[in-house]
Write an enzyme that holds these catalytic residues in place. Structure first.
Site, PDB file in Angstrom:
ATOM      1  N   HIS A  24       0.830  -1.150  -0.039  1.00  0.00           N
ATOM      2  CA  HIS A  24       0.167   0.050  -0.026  1.00  0.00           C
ATOM      3  C   HIS A  24       0.795   1.244  -0.044  1.00  0.00           C
ATOM      4  O   HIS A  24       1.945   1.243   0.525  1.00  0.00           O
ATOM      5  CB  HIS A  24      -0.669   0.122   1.352  1.00  0.00           C
ATOM      6  CG  HIS A  24      -1.526  -1.244   1.539  1.00  0.00           C
ATOM      7  ND1 HIS A  24      -3.006  -1.147   1.655  1.00  0.00           N
ATOM      8  CD2 HIS A  24      -1.312  -2.285   2.403  1.00  0.00           C
ATOM      9  CE1 HIS A  24      -3.547  -2.362   1.840  1.00  0.00           C
ATOM     10  NE2 HIS A  24      -2.297  -3.139   2.473  1.00  0.00           N
ATOM     11  N   TYR A  25       0.237   2.469  -0.521  1.00  0.00           N
ATOM     12  CA  TYR A  25       0.978   3.613   0.011  1.00  0.00           C
ATOM     13  C   TYR A  25      -0.114   4.336   1.154  1.00  0.00           C
ATOM     14  O   TYR A  25      -1.106   3.786   1.094  1.00  0.00           O
ATOM     15  CB  TYR A  25       1.025   4.595  -1.129  1.00  0.00           C
ATOM     16  CG  TYR A  25      -0.121   5.217  -1.856  1.00  0.00           C
ATOM     17  CD1 TYR A  25      -1.223   5.640  -1.164  1.00  0.00           C
ATOM     18  CD2 TYR A  25       0.191   5.478  -3.313  1.00  0.00           C
ATOM     19  CE1 TYR A  25      -2.069   6.189  -2.050  1.00  0.00           C
ATOM     20  CE2 TYR A  25      -0.826   5.888  -3.937  1.00  0.00           C
ATOM     21  CZ  TYR A  25      -2.018   6.365  -3.244  1.00  0.00           C
ATOM     22  OH  TYR A  25      -3.032   6.960  -4.080  1.00  0.00           O
ATOM     23  N   THR A  26       0.549   5.020   1.892  1.00  0.00           N
ATOM     24  CA  THR A  26      -0.128   5.775   3.067  1.00  0.00           C
ATOM     25  C   THR A  26      -1.043   6.718   2.455  1.00  0.00           C
ATOM     26  O   THR A  26      -2.362   6.900   3.363  1.00  0.00           O
ATOM     27  CB  THR A  26       0.825   6.420   4.135  1.00  0.00           C
ATOM     28  OG1 THR A  26       1.779   7.140   3.346  1.00  0.00           O
ATOM     29  CG2 THR A  26       1.580   5.261   4.677  1.00  0.00           C
ATOM     30  N   GLU A  89       2.730  -0.713   4.575  1.00  0.00           N
ATOM     31  CA  GLU A  89       2.309   0.531   4.135  1.00  0.00           C
ATOM     32  C   GLU A  89       3.686   1.341   3.856  1.00  0.00           C
ATOM     33  O   GLU A  89       4.513   1.237   4.610  1.00  0.00           O
ATOM     34  CB  GLU A  89       1.400   1.196   5.210  1.00  0.00           C
ATOM     35  CG  GLU A  89      -0.005   0.906   5.192  1.00  0.00           C
ATOM     36  CD  GLU A  89      -0.920   1.464   4.339  1.00  0.00           C
ATOM     37  OE1 GLU A  89      -0.496   2.162   3.663  1.00  0.00           O
ATOM     38  OE2 GLU A  89      -2.079   1.225   4.634  1.00  0.00           O
ATOM     39  N   HIS A 136      -2.701  -3.203  -3.343  1.00  0.00           N
ATOM     40  CA  HIS A 136      -3.995  -3.052  -2.796  1.00  0.00           C
ATOM     41  C   HIS A 136      -4.837  -2.893  -3.863  1.00  0.00           C
ATOM     42  O   HIS A 136      -6.050  -3.333  -3.900  1.00  0.00           O
ATOM     43  CB  HIS A 136      -4.015  -1.598  -1.930  1.00  0.00           C
ATOM     44  CG  HIS A 136      -5.104  -1.868  -1.052  1.00  0.00           C
ATOM     45  ND1 HIS A 136      -5.535  -0.673  -0.212  1.00  0.00           N
ATOM     46  CD2 HIS A 136      -6.097  -2.672  -0.722  1.00  0.00           C
ATOM     47  CE1 HIS A 136      -6.605  -0.981   0.718  1.00  0.00           C
ATOM     48  NE2 HIS A 136      -7.084  -2.023   0.217  1.00  0.00           N
ATOM     49  N   ASP A 146      -3.866   2.196  -4.771  1.00  0.00           N
ATOM     50  CA  ASP A 146      -2.615   2.328  -4.058  1.00  0.00           C
ATOM     51  C   ASP A 146      -1.879   1.046  -4.220  1.00  0.00           C
ATOM     52  O   ASP A 146      -2.582   0.063  -4.450  1.00  0.00           O
ATOM     53  CB  ASP A 146      -2.477   2.656  -2.714  1.00  0.00           C
ATOM     54  CG  ASP A 146      -3.395   1.796  -1.851  1.00  0.00           C
ATOM     55  OD1 ASP A 146      -4.638   1.356  -2.082  1.00  0.00           O
ATOM     56  OD2 ASP A 146      -2.533   1.356  -0.875  1.00  0.00           O
TER      57      ASP A 146
HETATM   58 ZN   LIG Z   1      -3.994   0.514   0.815  1.00  0.00          ZN
END
Ligand SMILES: [Zn+2]
Length: 238
Positions: A24-26, A89, A136, A146
């Site tokens: 994921h990215y935040t 993340e 994600h 993301d």
């Molecule tokens: Zn995510």
């Protein structure tokens, strides 16, 4: 690899052994803000790890526990992916916090190096197959974008993490026709939810054809889907 504990209360009990890795990215203004949110019991979200821009790693939830990062998602016919995945993340503002001028914020080299080292350890420990290392956006194509089309999946694949079609796939190809049902079958064979095919095509492009994310079924996208289906089959048979 330097890992600092930053425990989050946002987890419960796994109902399945780990066999997936989700990146994921935040998507927030800063790593500090993202970490605070994932440690807030009210937010009810978390991940097992967060990787900062400078390569530091925070551990929020032990891998033995079910962290709350995937949400409503499916892959290769499974749901409750929180029960079977480790979630990382990666601090990056993403689509909501672009650079002045609108470009997506890059993932610094040192951060990607840390993601690779961490992912490698997780993948080896749990023996996670390459076709089960996902974005994600792959597992929730209707809801999530993301870690974004600027995430260097090719570099991860070069380090032995995840699938990547060979350079020549999709270059100068000619579509020989084929049945419309075949596309859905191929996307599903890779693992995608196909209840909204345009959304799934965008997720596929975000992952495997990162310079054009339009959800259009062009020849290159078709050829890449066929190629990723092929390498997925090879990975599942291994
Ligand atoms: Zn995510």
């Amino acid at each position: 690899m330097q890992i600092e504990d930053a425990p989050s209360p946002n987890h419960d009990t796994r109902r399945h052994a780990v066999d997936m890795l989700v990146l994921h990215y935040t998507g927030m203004q800063s790593g500090e803000a993202a970490l605070a949110r994932m440690r807030d019991p009210e937010a009810k979200v978390s991940a097992h790890y967060m990787v900062w821009e400078d390569g530091r790693i925070s551990r929020l939830v032990p891998e033995s526990e079910r962290a709350w990062h995937a949400g409503l998602s499916t892959w290769q016919g499974d749901d409750d992916l929180n029960s079977r995945s480790v979630g990382i993340e990666i601090v990056n503002g993403g689509h909501d916090f672009p650079l002045p001028g609108g470009a997506l914020p890059p993932y610094p080299d040192v951060q990607v190096t840390a993601v690779i080292a961490l992912a490698r350890e997780i993948v080896e420990h749990h023996r996670i197959r390459p076709d089960r290392i996902v974005a994600h956006s792959d597992i929730a194509p209707k809801r999530k974008i993301d870690p974004g089309e600027h995430f260097p999946w090719a570099r991860l694949a070069g380090a032995g993490l995840g699938l990547w079609p060979p350079e020549e796939a999709g270059a100068g190809c000619v579509w020989m026709g084929g049945d419309p049902g075949g596309l859905n079958r191929q996307l599903a064979a890779i693992g995608y939810d196909i209840s909204d095919v345009p959304a799934t095509l965008r997720a596929f492009q975000r992952r495997f054809r990162q310079d054009r994310i339009d959800g259009a079924l062009d020849l290159q996208t078709l050829a890449l889907i066929a190629e990723v289906e092929r390498i997925t089959k090879a990975a599942t048979a291994a």
